[in-house]
Design a protein around this motif. Structure first.
Motif, short mmCIF file in Angstrom:
data_model
loop_
_atom_site.label_atom_id
_atom_site.label_comp_id
_atom_site.label_asym_id
_atom_site.label_seq_id
_atom_site.Cartn_x
_atom_site.Cartn_y
_atom_site.Cartn_z
N THR A 49 0.87 -1.17 0.00
CA THR A 49 0.00 0.00 0.00
C THR A 49 0.91 1.22 0.00
O THR A 49 1.73 1.38 0.92
N LYS A 73 -2.55 -1.15 -3.40
CA LYS A 73 -3.44 -0.03 -3.09
C LYS A 73 -2.64 1.26 -3.08
O LYS A 73 -1.50 1.29 -2.61
N VAL A 79 -4.03 11.22 -9.56
CA VAL A 79 -3.59 9.99 -10.23
C VAL A 79 -3.58 10.14 -11.75
O VAL A 79 -3.65 9.17 -12.48
N PHE A 85 -1.95 3.16 -14.33
CA PHE A 85 -2.75 3.35 -13.11
C PHE A 85 -4.23 3.34 -13.46
O PHE A 85 -5.02 2.62 -12.83
N GLU A 86 -4.61 4.11 -14.47
CA GLU A 86 -6.01 4.18 -14.88
C GLU A 86 -6.53 2.81 -15.29
O GLU A 86 -7.62 2.39 -14.89
N GLN A 88 -5.43 -0.23 -14.46
CA GLN A 88 -5.56 -1.15 -13.33
C GLN A 88 -6.75 -0.79 -12.45
O GLN A 88 -7.48 -1.67 -11.99
N TYR A 89 -6.95 0.50 -12.21
CA TYR A 89 -8.04 0.92 -11.35
C TYR A 89 -9.40 0.59 -11.97
O TYR A 89 -10.29 0.03 -11.32
N GLU A 93 -8.19 -3.93 -10.53
CA GLU A 93 -6.95 -4.60 -10.14
C GLU A 93 -6.16 -3.81 -9.09
O GLU A 93 -5.20 -4.32 -8.52
N LEU A 94 -6.56 -2.57 -8.86
CA LEU A 94 -5.83 -1.68 -7.96
C LEU A 94 -6.82 -0.93 -7.08
O LEU A 94 -7.78 -0.35 -7.59
N GLU A 95 -6.60 -0.97 -5.77
CA GLU A 95 -7.45 -0.21 -4.85
C GLU A 95 -6.95 1.24 -4.78
O GLU A 95 -5.74 1.49 -4.91
N LEU A 96 -7.87 2.15 -4.56
CA LEU A 96 -7.52 3.58 -4.49
C LEU A 96 -8.28 4.25 -3.36
O LEU A 96 -9.50 4.13 -3.27
N GLU A 97 -7.55 4.94 -2.50
CA GLU A 97 -8.15 5.76 -1.46
C GLU A 97 -7.82 7.22 -1.77
O GLU A 97 -6.73 7.70 -1.47
#
Length: 232
Positions: A49, A73, A79, A85-86, A88-89, A93-97
């Protein structure tokens, strides 16, 4: 105590592990610890993370760790500039906070100052507030935000002495001091190494008590994120 290591790989050895919470200094590509990020990629650690204002660009900065799928994450403010990144999100496949930029800076600063949480009006009534405690002060609603305490912080400074006192250079300071203060273990990449006592105390931007390991990268690439030039 001499905190200097011979290479970025040696500075990370025995510190980074799978599943850690890792904070990385920088703003865009300004003030990022280039050598430490590349060395982190080469360790092969995974399920990370990462806390950072943004995620670099494709193929550089934290973008390298996205390409190798080592980040599970991201806790970030911005971003853009990173197609992987875009992808995967959007693919799940990718968590984002997502965290407002000022809130992110304060969450790190609070962590370094030993403050477990704080209240802010930023994000009230938005997705940012979902699932968070709220409280009213003087007729206004505030969100409670928890501090961030990374297992490892990777930081870029301009210069350090051997005990870790740091000097940052201009806008490359950005998130780096807060990231350095918050880390349980803080590793700093610098361009110049000075002997202890060479830095005037009034010129120390961050005291060495927050720094555990130092590595010298005398000639960083320092890419420009978006270069704009005149045509005539």
């Amino acid at each position: 105590m001499d905190k200097v290591y011979a290479s970025a790989a040696e500075a990370l050895a025995g510190v980074v592990k799978d599943g850690q919470l890792i904070a990385v200094g920088g703003f865009g590509l300004c003030g990022i610890p280039e050598a430490l990020i590349a060395a982190l990629r080469d360790t092969g650690v995974k399920n990370l993370t990462c806390i950072s204002n943004n995620a670099g660009v494709d193929g550089f900065g934290l973008g390298q760790l996205l390409a190798t799928r080592q980040i599970r994450k991201m806790i970030a403010s911005y971003v853009g500039e990173n197609k992987e990144f875009e992808r995967q999100y959007l693919a799940g496949e990718l968590e984002l906070e997502f965290t407002p930029q000022g809130t992110l800076a304060e969450k790190l600063r609070a962590g370094g100052a030993g403050i477990p949480a704080f209240y802010t009006r930023t994000g009230v009534g938005t997705l940012v507030a979902e699932g968070k405690e709220t409280r009213e002060f003087d007729g206004q609603t505030y969100i409670m935000e928890r501090a961030l305490l990374p297992d490892v912080s990777l930081v870029k400074a301009y210069a350090a002495d051997r005990t870790g006192n740091l000097i940052f250079r201009k806008t490359a300071r950005n998130f780096n001091p807060n990231v350095a203060m918050a880390g349980k273990v803080t590793i700093v990449e610098v361009e110049k190494l000075l002997d202890t006592g060479d830095i005037d105390p009034d010129q120390v931007h961050l005291p060495g008590i927050f720094v555990h390991r130092i590595v010298v990268n005398a000639n960083p690439e320092k890419r420009i994120e978006q270069r704009t030039v005149r045509t005539a």
